[in-house]
Design a protein around this motif. Structure first.
Motif, PDB file in Angstrom:
ATOM      1  N   ASP A 135      47.811  56.285  51.757  1.00 46.66           N
ATOM      2  CA  ASP A 135      46.311  55.922  51.795  1.00 46.66           C
ATOM      3  C   ASP A 135      45.850  54.918  50.906  1.00 46.66           C
ATOM      4  O   ASP A 135      44.842  54.272  50.854  1.00 46.66           O
ATOM      5  N   ASP A 136      46.670  54.830  49.481  1.00 40.54           N
ATOM      6  CA  ASP A 136      46.578  54.026  48.679  1.00 40.54           C
ATOM      7  C   ASP A 136      47.047  52.549  48.898  1.00 40.54           C
ATOM      8  O   ASP A 136      46.705  51.775  48.056  1.00 40.54           O
ATOM      9  N   VAL A 137      47.876  52.459  49.660  1.00 40.61           N
ATOM     10  CA  VAL A 137      48.636  51.118  49.982  1.00 40.61           C
ATOM     11  C   VAL A 137      47.712  50.176  50.401  1.00 40.61           C
ATOM     12  O   VAL A 137      47.989  48.838  49.662  1.00 40.61           O
ATOM     13  N   PRO A 138      46.796  50.294  51.269  1.00 39.24           N
ATOM     14  CA  PRO A 138      45.959  49.188  51.817  1.00 39.24           C
ATOM     15  C   PRO A 138      45.258  48.727  50.294  1.00 39.24           C
ATOM     16  O   PRO A 138      44.967  47.491  50.227  1.00 39.24           O
ATOM     17  N   ALA A 139      44.797  49.283  49.664  1.00 42.61           N
ATOM     18  CA  ALA A 139      44.090  48.878  48.399  1.00 42.61           C
ATOM     19  C   ALA A 139      44.817  47.831  47.499  1.00 42.61           C
ATOM     20  O   ALA A 139      44.532  46.929  47.079  1.00 42.61           O
ATOM     21  N   LEU A 140      46.128  48.531  47.332  1.00 44.78           N
ATOM     22  CA  LEU A 140      46.992  48.040  46.625  1.00 44.78           C
ATOM     23  C   LEU A 140      47.439  46.465  47.303  1.00 44.78           C
ATOM     24  O   LEU A 140      46.980  45.216  46.595  1.00 44.78           O
ATOM     25  N   LEU A 141      47.572  46.397  48.381  1.00 38.88           N
ATOM     26  CA  LEU A 141      48.279  45.070  49.153  1.00 38.88           C
ATOM     27  C   LEU A 141      46.934  44.250  49.233  1.00 38.88           C
ATOM     28  O   LEU A 141      47.045  42.982  49.395  1.00 38.88           O
ATOM     29  N   ALA A 142      45.651  44.698  49.233  1.00 43.48           N
ATOM     30  CA  ALA A 142      44.461  43.766  49.302  1.00 43.48           C
ATOM     31  C   ALA A 142      44.116  43.264  47.717  1.00 43.48           C
ATOM     32  O   ALA A 142      43.194  42.516  47.687  1.00 43.48           O
ATOM     33  N   SER A 143      44.646  43.816  46.968  1.00 45.61           N
ATOM     34  CA  SER A 143      44.182  43.482  45.261  1.00 45.61           C
ATOM     35  C   SER A 143      44.581  42.156  45.083  1.00 45.61           C
ATOM     36  O   SER A 143      45.526  41.477  45.460  1.00 45.61           O
ATOM     37  N   PRO A 144      43.668  41.347  44.517  1.00 47.64           N
ATOM     38  CA  PRO A 144      43.968  39.863  44.062  1.00 47.64           C
ATOM     39  C   PRO A 144      45.282  39.852  43.010  1.00 47.64           C
ATOM     40  O   PRO A 144      45.815  38.784  43.116  1.00 47.64           O
ATOM     41  N   THR A 145      45.391  40.827  42.494  1.00 46.83           N
ATOM     42  CA  THR A 145      46.676  40.908  41.569  1.00 46.83           C
ATOM     43  C   THR A 145      47.926  41.481  42.121  1.00 46.83           C
ATOM     44  O   THR A 145      49.138  41.509  41.488  1.00 46.83           O
ATOM     45  N   LEU A 146      47.960  41.570  43.359  1.00 43.92           N
ATOM     46  CA  LEU A 146      49.124  42.159  44.171  1.00 43.92           C
ATOM     47  C   LEU A 146      50.528  41.367  43.801  1.00 43.92           C
ATOM     48  O   LEU A 146      51.353  42.064  43.319  1.00 43.92           O
ATOM     49  N   HIS A 147      50.482  40.059  43.693  1.00 41.66           N
ATOM     50  CA  HIS A 147      51.706  39.414  43.426  1.00 41.66           C
ATOM     51  C   HIS A 147      51.879  39.079  41.937  1.00 41.66           C
ATOM     52  O   HIS A 147      52.709  38.253  41.513  1.00 41.66           O
ATOM     53  N   ASP A 148      51.049  39.820  41.005  1.00 39.07           N
ATOM     54  CA  ASP A 148      51.123  39.542  39.541  1.00 39.07           C
ATOM     55  C   ASP A 148      51.703  40.597  38.997  1.00 39.07           C
ATOM     56  O   ASP A 148      52.048  40.780  37.773  1.00 39.07           O
ATOM     57  N   ASN A 149      52.129  41.581  39.562  1.00 41.25           N
ATOM     58  CA  ASN A 149      52.653  42.974  39.046  1.00 41.25           C
ATOM     59  C   ASN A 149      53.914  42.612  38.801  1.00 41.25           C
ATOM     60  O   ASN A 149      54.898  42.063  39.549  1.00 41.25           O
ATOM     61  N   VAL A 150      54.457  43.261  37.587  1.00 37.24           N
ATOM     62  CA  VAL A 150      56.001  43.275  37.278  1.00 37.24           C
ATOM     63  C   VAL A 150      56.728  44.399  38.018  1.00 37.24           C
ATOM     64  O   VAL A 150      57.865  44.275  38.201  1.00 37.24           O
TER      65      VAL A 150
END
Length: 239
Positions: A135-150
């Motif tokens: 249930d948390d994954v959609p919010a992660l995938l929609a986040s502006p910083t998704l591709h900024d994570n280490v």
């Protein structure tokens, strides 16, 4: 395999006498787990009554102690919502940090995660985002910083080891299907710690170990300290 040591979390010394709580103890434990084979160290700042905090002064005290003895260590902390009164206070406290950790973790199971992740990135800390359930994954995938994570942390909440491993793998598959290329890290809690370490090794992912997650070695005996847990992972995954 890349290994993070999570040295304390909210665990008390009543649960295990060598849990590092004070700034000096966290600094000493940082040295010990790095010498044992950890790549980075994650800690929670603790209050005198055993609680957890992200107050700037308390964080600065711990970071100063750590960097005095281990200036090259890569260390990070939590932004967990349980450390303060809610999303607004969390945002204000992270904005007020004057001594910065190398990285900070943001859980997308929590309200205000996207805003906090953006703040971490804007303040030039390394960002790692966490999901606990599908249930948390959609919010992660929609986040502006998704591709900024280490890295993306996958922390399944299931207590059954087989179910936890299956949940971690399902979340990882969905995240990869969305085009996320950064490393994925699995970690468990209590009975799921070692099954998820093994699953991470099998799947080519990163792993986490330490007293925040559990206090037992793979054979079920109590670990004397965090360094012993790190050595156990290295022995388990050797070759």
């Amino acid at each position: 395999m890349f290994l993070k040591a999570a040295v304390n979390g909210g665990r008390s010394q009543a649960e295990h006498p060598t849990v590092p709580v004070t700034a000096a103890e966290i600094a000493a434990d940082t040295l010990a787990v790095l010498a044992a084979g950890a790549d980075v160290v994650h800690f929670h700042v603790r209050t005198p009554d055993g609680g957890q905090t992200i107050r700037p002064d308390a964080l600065a005290e711990v970071l100063t102690a750590v960097r005095a003895v281990a200036p090259e260590a890569v260390v990070g902390t939590t932004t967990g919502l349980w450390t303060c009164s809610g999303p607004e206070e969390r945002y204000a406290l992270v904005a007020a940090w004057d001594v910065l950790p190398d990285f900070a973790s943001v859980a997308f199971s929590e309200q205000g995660a996207a805003e906090t992740a953006q703040l971490v990135w804007e303040r030039e800390m390394v960002l790692e985002s966490a999901v606990w359930t599908m249930d948390d994954v959609p919010a992660l995938l929609a986040s502006p910083t998704l591709h900024d994570n280490v890295r993306i942390l996958i922390e399944p909440v299931e207590e059954d080891p087989a179910e936890a491993v299956a949940a971690a793998r399902a979340m990882a598959a969905r995240i990869r299907a969305a085009g996320v290329q950064c490393p994925i890290l699995y970690h468990g809690e209590g009975p799921t710690v070692w099954p998820l370490v093994r699953a991470a090794a099998e799947d080519g992912h990163q792993a986490r170990i330490g007293f925040e997650d559990g206090t037992d070695l793979p054979d079920g005996s109590a670990a004397p300290d965090n360094a012993a847990l790190v050595r156990a992972v290295r022995e388990l995954t050797a070759g």
